[in-house]
Design a protein around this motif. Sequence first.
Motif, PDB file in Angstrom:
ATOM      1  N   GLY A  33       5.581  -5.167  -8.244  1.00  0.00           N
ATOM      2  CA  GLY A  33       5.659  -4.557  -7.511  1.00  0.00           C
ATOM      3  C   GLY A  33       4.593  -3.933  -7.290  1.00  0.00           C
ATOM      4  O   GLY A  33       4.441  -3.200  -8.474  1.00  0.00           O
ATOM      5  N   VAL A  46       4.737  -4.564   4.494  1.00  0.00           N
ATOM      6  CA  VAL A  46       5.204  -5.472   3.980  1.00  0.00           C
ATOM      7  C   VAL A  46       5.827  -6.849   4.217  1.00  0.00           C
ATOM      8  O   VAL A  46       4.587  -6.673   5.001  1.00  0.00           O
ATOM      9  N   CYS A  75       9.204  -7.813  -2.121  1.00  0.00           N
ATOM     10  CA  CYS A  75       8.940  -6.487  -1.899  1.00  0.00           C
ATOM     11  C   CYS A  75       9.162  -6.607   0.046  1.00  0.00           C
ATOM     12  O   CYS A  75       8.239  -6.472   0.265  1.00  0.00           O
ATOM     13  N   ALA A  88      13.440  -3.951   0.174  1.00  0.00           N
ATOM     14  CA  ALA A  88      12.672  -2.885  -1.315  1.00  0.00           C
ATOM     15  C   ALA A  88      11.774  -1.923  -0.869  1.00  0.00           C
ATOM     16  O   ALA A  88      12.140  -1.063  -1.580  1.00  0.00           O
ATOM     17  N   LEU A 110       2.965  -3.296   0.109  1.00  0.00           N
ATOM     18  CA  LEU A 110       3.838  -3.115  -0.943  1.00  0.00           C
ATOM     19  C   LEU A 110       3.322  -4.675  -1.045  1.00  0.00           C
ATOM     20  O   LEU A 110       3.987  -5.181  -0.323  1.00  0.00           O
ATOM     21  N   CYS A 155       4.475  -8.306  -4.029  1.00  0.00           N
ATOM     22  CA  CYS A 155       5.294  -9.119  -4.662  1.00  0.00           C
ATOM     23  C   CYS A 155       4.003  -9.347  -6.209  1.00  0.00           C
ATOM     24  O   CYS A 155       3.184 -10.550  -5.169  1.00  0.00           O
ATOM     25  N   VAL A 193      10.684  -6.752  -9.986  1.00  0.00           N
ATOM     26  CA  VAL A 193      11.559  -6.131  -8.352  1.00  0.00           C
ATOM     27  C   VAL A 193      12.687  -7.748  -8.193  1.00  0.00           C
ATOM     28  O   VAL A 193      13.466  -7.125  -7.710  1.00  0.00           O
TER      29      VAL A 193
END
Length: 329
Positions: free
Chosen positions: A153, A173, A179, A183, A216, A218, A241
């Motif tokens: 992430g 997010v 993510c 998370a 955030l 991923c 993650v």
Amino acid sequence: HPTSTHHKSTAMWSRLGTPAAFLLLLLGSGTEARSAASSSSETVDPTVELANQFVYQVAILLSADRPPFSYFDPEVGVSGFDVELVRAVCDEAGLDCPLILAPHTEAWSSDPKGYMGAGMRRGEFDCAASFGSKPARLSGMAFSYPYTKPEAGVLLVRNTSAWTGVSGKAVGVVLGSSCDQHAAARLLAGAAMVVSFTDGQELVSNLQASTVDAALLCEDSYAHRLTENSTLGVVDRFEEVSEGLSYMCHPRKVLQAKLLNLGLRAVRVKDSGIFLQRLCVAWNVSCEYTSFGSNPISDAPSSPSFCSRCTPWSSIVRLFAMSVAAVIL
């Protein structure tokens, strides 16, 4: 009509002979396996016949807005790493894999109770490409081997030099991603609020518009494609993650996950591994060439990683028996 159905069934058995009858007897147990000497009052149950059909098609969900894995262009259609990998995997496994374009939340919507996405529940597809293997998902879904390195992430902001930390900030997010809001609650405990968006592009646009203070995301290659030619920068990174991107399948589609595993194994060694290496480099994806993850759906009888939901290896034997029986028929 029941009588005519029975006559057709009896005639079929008489044409097949003992070897074919034996093969067909392998395809079921108890009430599913019907003896060649069944009484004239019995009829063939069509639901049993359908249940024993060979699995040759696996419908796979792709998101239309997740570059470089998959994205849609009105002029050329869908393209990306996932498109090419699915074609290669299914070709090696001898599967027909129609691609279903829909939001990734149709497979997994980050529901706090762990419910799968609406499209997966309705059976609109069997599996979804590029979903991170995580404990919350593993508890209720079937996963193939991971085909990328573990997901990381990254926390993005507009101005890295002015960033003072996540405390009191609003973090965006992507709903349904590795993510997601769950998370973020674990990794960014000091954030004032977490706002979910439907896809990465919407998240980045809102970050640039100052709707949120940070984002955030991923998977490095995904974040890179979304932020190229922008002034956004990375201020923090969170390793592993998820175990890596895999094919995530409905829990009742364990056999399909096994067949995809067979295809993944074949792709990994195709052209001595050169094929997959070139594909990963071409799309700038950090691929996994050897790992089988900690809890995949195994395709090998000697593997120690069978889960409690897995179909026994005999399923593959049954598939072979069905294919031979189909040739004889």
